[in-house]
Each structure stands twice: as C-alpha cells, then as structure tokens.
Design an enzyme around this catalytic site. Sequence first.
Site, mmCIF file in Angstrom:
data_model
loop_
_atom_site.group_PDB
_atom_site.id
_atom_site.type_symbol
_atom_site.label_atom_id
_atom_site.label_comp_id
_atom_site.label_asym_id
_atom_site.label_seq_id
_atom_site.Cartn_x
_atom_site.Cartn_y
_atom_site.Cartn_z
ATOM 1 N N ASP A 149 0.835 -1.290 -0.048
ATOM 2 C CA ASP A 149 0.041 -0.047 -0.040
ATOM 3 C C ASP A 149 0.922 1.099 0.088
ATOM 4 O O ASP A 149 2.173 1.280 0.387
ATOM 5 C CB ASP A 149 -1.080 -0.057 1.290
ATOM 6 C CG ASP A 149 -1.789 1.085 1.283
ATOM 7 O OD1 ASP A 149 -2.502 1.466 0.399
ATOM 8 O OD2 ASP A 149 -1.682 1.830 2.254
ATOM 9 N N ASP A 159 -0.041 5.104 0.877
ATOM 10 C CA ASP A 159 -0.215 5.908 2.226
ATOM 11 C C ASP A 159 -0.353 5.270 3.389
ATOM 12 O O ASP A 159 -1.390 4.361 3.600
ATOM 13 C CB ASP A 159 -1.450 6.863 1.741
ATOM 14 C CG ASP A 159 -1.394 7.455 0.336
ATOM 15 O OD1 ASP A 159 -0.215 8.152 0.063
ATOM 16 O OD2 ASP A 159 -2.325 7.541 -0.367
ATOM 17 N N ASN A 170 -5.545 2.739 -3.404
ATOM 18 C CA ASN A 170 -6.654 3.384 -3.813
ATOM 19 C C ASN A 170 -6.404 4.933 -3.993
ATOM 20 O O ASN A 170 -5.944 5.535 -2.942
ATOM 21 C CB ASN A 170 -7.731 3.028 -2.442
ATOM 22 C CG ASN A 170 -8.209 1.700 -2.532
ATOM 23 O OD1 ASN A 170 -8.041 0.839 -3.428
ATOM 24 N ND2 ASN A 170 -8.814 1.295 -1.475
ATOM 25 N N SER A 228 -9.016 7.705 -4.642
ATOM 26 C CA SER A 228 -10.184 8.177 -5.194
ATOM 27 C C SER A 228 -10.199 9.693 -5.262
ATOM 28 O O SER A 228 -11.217 10.432 -6.007
ATOM 29 C CB SER A 228 -11.249 7.756 -4.196
ATOM 30 O OG SER A 228 -11.038 8.518 -2.939
ATOM 31 N N HIS A 262 -11.368 5.128 -8.508
ATOM 32 C CA HIS A 262 -12.702 5.333 -8.368
ATOM 33 C C HIS A 262 -13.142 5.732 -6.953
ATOM 34 O O HIS A 262 -12.115 5.374 -5.964
ATOM 35 C CB HIS A 262 -13.350 4.171 -8.895
ATOM 36 C CG HIS A 262 -13.005 3.377 -10.113
ATOM 37 N ND1 HIS A 262 -12.125 2.238 -10.263
ATOM 38 C CD2 HIS A 262 -13.119 3.784 -11.359
ATOM 39 C CE1 HIS A 262 -11.949 2.279 -11.478
ATOM 40 N NE2 HIS A 262 -12.405 3.097 -12.287
#
Length: 571
Positions: free
Chosen positions: A29, A31, A72, A74, A108
């Site tokens: 990952d 962050d 992720n 977004s 997304h």
Amino acid sequence: MEPDRRRSARVDPGSGRSGGVLFDAVLLDRDGTLIEDVPYNGDPEKVRPVPGARAALDRLRAAGLRLAVVTNQSGLARGYFTAGQMARVHARVEELLGPFDAWLVCPHDDEAGCRCRKPAPGLLHAAAAGLGTTAARCVMVGDIGRDMTAALAAGASGILVPTPVTRGEEVAAAPGTAATLTAAVDEILRRQRAVVPAAPRTAGTVLVVRSDSAGDVLVTGPGIRAVAAHAERVVLLCGPRGRAAADLLPGVDEIVEWPLEWIDPDAGPVDPERTRRLVDRLAATGADEAVVFTSFHQSPLPLALLLRMAGLRRVSAISDDFPGSLLDVRHRVPVGVPEPERALSLAAAAGYALPAHDQPRLRLRPDAVPPPPPGLDRPGYVVVHPGSSASARACPPEVAAGIVRVLAGAGYRVVVTGGPDERGLTARVAAAGGLDLGGHTGLTELAGIVARAGALVVGNTGPAHLAAALGVPVVSLFAPTVPFGQWGPYRVPTVRLGDADAPCRDTRAVACPVPGHPCLAGLDPGAVLDAVRLLGVPTGRPDAPDAGPYGVVRPHAGGSAVPAGGRGSGR
C-alpha cells in the site's frame, strides 16, 4: 490403492532441484505504509517516507523479490488532483525509495462499484499478473483492514503494519502483523529463508508423522511432499481421525494408522504391550529416519523416544522442550506461522525442500477426488458446512440457516454438508433453502462436492483446508480460539468473518467458554452474501446480480495501471 499409485507423478525422488520458495513479489500500500498519509496528496513536496522504508525495500530487491504499489486513489475521481499530479507524486516516491516494478492504482470512489478498489481483490490480481506471477505467491503489506481483506480475497499472504488510525478490530482480524515496515520485511525474508534447506540431502525410506485430525494432516501436505521429492519411499504414520485425509495426499507410499495416547483426545490409558507393538511396527517400516510433524501445542518427544527404541538413526522435529539425545534436528518456529509453512520449515531443517515445479500450497492426489453425486454435475453451487468436531468452532444452527436462506434468496444453489452424526443439524440448516447431504459423504466424497463448488462457507475445521487444497474460495466463519494467521485457509481466496477479538480469543477451547458463542452468534448472514460476491462467485442465474469478472488492465499516466471498472479510492 497400490503404494506406487499413492505417489503423485509430480513428486520426483532424488530430483536434486530445490525450489518452492514462498513469494515472488511484495505488494505494498502507498499511504500510511510507504509514505506518511497526506489525504488526497497531489504535491510531491509533501511526500515523506516512513522510517526505514528505503533500506527495507532495498533488502527485498536484493533478495530477488519484485515490488509493486497497489493503492486506492479516489482523489482522481473526486477531482482533488489530476493524473499528472499523481504521476509526479509517484516519481518523487521512486526518487526517495527506489524503483518499483509496477504501480497499480484504483482511481474510483466507493460509489463506482468496481472490482479494483480495495477491499476488492482486483487490484492485487492485476498486480500479480503484471509481475508475471499469481496472487498466491505474493505478500501484501498495508496499514488498514481493507488491505488485508483484499489480500485474503486474492489468496495472497498479508501483513498489517498498524498506524495510529488503524482500528483495533482491524488489527485483531489481520492474518499477520508487524510493528513497522522494517519488521514486516524481516518477517517476509525470514519466512522465505525458512523453507530453503541449509544442507539439502536425499534419503531412502523416511517415516513422516502427523497423528491428528483430517485438517491437521491436510495442512502438513506441503512438508510431506518436500520430503517425498528427495526420498525413495515415504511412510506416513497417522491416527484414525486423520486417515481419510492421509489417503488423499500425494507423495505417500504407505500409511500406518495408529492412535497415539499423547495426541488423540479420546485415547485410552497407556498399554505397555500395545506400546511395544508400536515400536515393532515402526521398526518394520524399514525407515532410516523420521520427520515428526506436530501442531504448535504438541510435543514430539514421546514418539521420538519410541522411534529411538525402534532403531531409527535420525529424528527431526519441532521442539521447544529440551530433547536431549532424542532429536538429531531440533527445529524452532516462531508463534503464528501458518501451519503449512511450519511443516515446510521443518522439512527444510531436515534437509528437504519442495522442487521448483511444486507450489507451496495444499494439494490432493487428482486421482483421489471423485466426481460429485448426481444432481451436482453442474458446477457453481455454494457449499455450507455448519458443523465441526470442536463445538467452539461451529456456526450456530440458526445463523447457518440464515446464511442458507440469504444465499438461496440471492439466486445461489446451496448444498449443506456434514458428517453422519450431524444429520439433524444439516436437515435444520438445509430446510432454509439448501440441498441436504448431511451424513452422505465421507472426506473423499466431500472433496468431490467441494471441488466443483463456487465457494465453501465453513468454520475453522477440516473441510476449510480441503477447499484450500482444491483451490476453492472459502468464506471462513472463524472462531478466534486459535490464530487465524496460523490456521486460516492457506493460499486460497478467503473472506474472514466473525468477531476476531471475542473473549474466546487464543483460548484453544474445544467447547465455547463464553455463554452465547458471541464470536459467531452475532454474524449477519448478509455479510456472507457480500463475501461470496467479493470473491466473484456467480449465481449462474440470469436474473440474479452477480459480482462480475475482474476488470481488464489498461495503462495509466505516470507508469500506473488501472483495472477498469472499480470502486473508487481515497483512503
């Protein structure tokens, strides 16, 4: 079954090839794991690596592991930064931490309903494919529960590195934890080294031992195959509770069934004459050495003494207790290591490794799995197995019935299975909308049913490991009486459900020690439906809302790749 047909064609005695390492790649990952978490950051000047990150990543690179970032973001969908700004942030990350082999980004937000936004596993599958491997051969390192859920759902290993924002329930449910990124890398490299022998060897006849239940025998399979790859002949000593599983394992030439009083919970008193007969039987195997596999709470030393009396010249086992002259190889394993890796590490300590062509996962002999019974020739159904030999790990009947009702209502064909003493249970559960096969299947027949299932819904019991050996996804209704990272389904897509921090945690209880069975009694059957959909299991019914396939991967600015169709990002 003739002895020479028990040995899989893919177990090659004396091949001399050493392989089967656990991991090809590490997925990270971004962050909170690699760099400090700055919400929706589009400014490269705000990139701050976590302490020790560069040195830790360089150690992974030096070990030959490929690295990918799966993140992720977004903020792209929400317009907080542009693709160009994100590319500059990633360039700064590589400037500070060194190059990554791939960047995988979900752009997304949650409303998009994509298959790439963690906790969905699509991003991890895409990363593994881009690195030329599979998710099962990757380990995911992240700082929140979404990272671990995605790892399990992809069939990857997972290590959670908590931060101050990581919730306690996420830590409790993680398959593995580490205090820092550096500590996570330490553990990855330790696990990788543990399955590679320092002094590889070959052997004649080796006696391997796993005297316990069916699930215990199944999780020992990779260790047994490692021995078999370098031995002329393998004899397996098992107990009556594990015999059916022993019959399914590749790499075994002969099976000796004998209950051991210090292992079997239903064993009678020690009989000196019977013990003498066991010594004679051990001697009659003609084994030159023994590798004694045990669970983390069992001692190999009683059997080691009998093996010495039987004349075996070399004995290897895991032992925290001082073994004196009973063991030639005394191996030590940290707490919490997955049971299949625990077995592989003992085999490696004894000098045996899986050959390069054999993946470090559970397997069955292909010829041992029968076709499913009539009516189940069309694949794709979901199996619900509500029972367990240990009541503390069984799903409450009313919850299991609710699960069947919800799955059937969503369009899934549901099959309910159980042993001969569970007919009342399976009839009650199947009445909610499933096909009742309780009492009609032994372990071998159950393998034929599970092999064609879309998923298995089950507690921490033998059929969970049967599904893992067949590569069938598992919805694990896991009572936390033992560590999930040690006993959960191994290297198969999994969703863990249940209260991971219930009062029964780590008690090793056989019967539930807490009134009301709170770890599983409060489970929402709708969460099982969500889990089945997260695993991508289709209903096969045209009018039912299936989860859908993983999206394709297309290039994204800044060296990223974006699986199309996803569920948004933004921490």
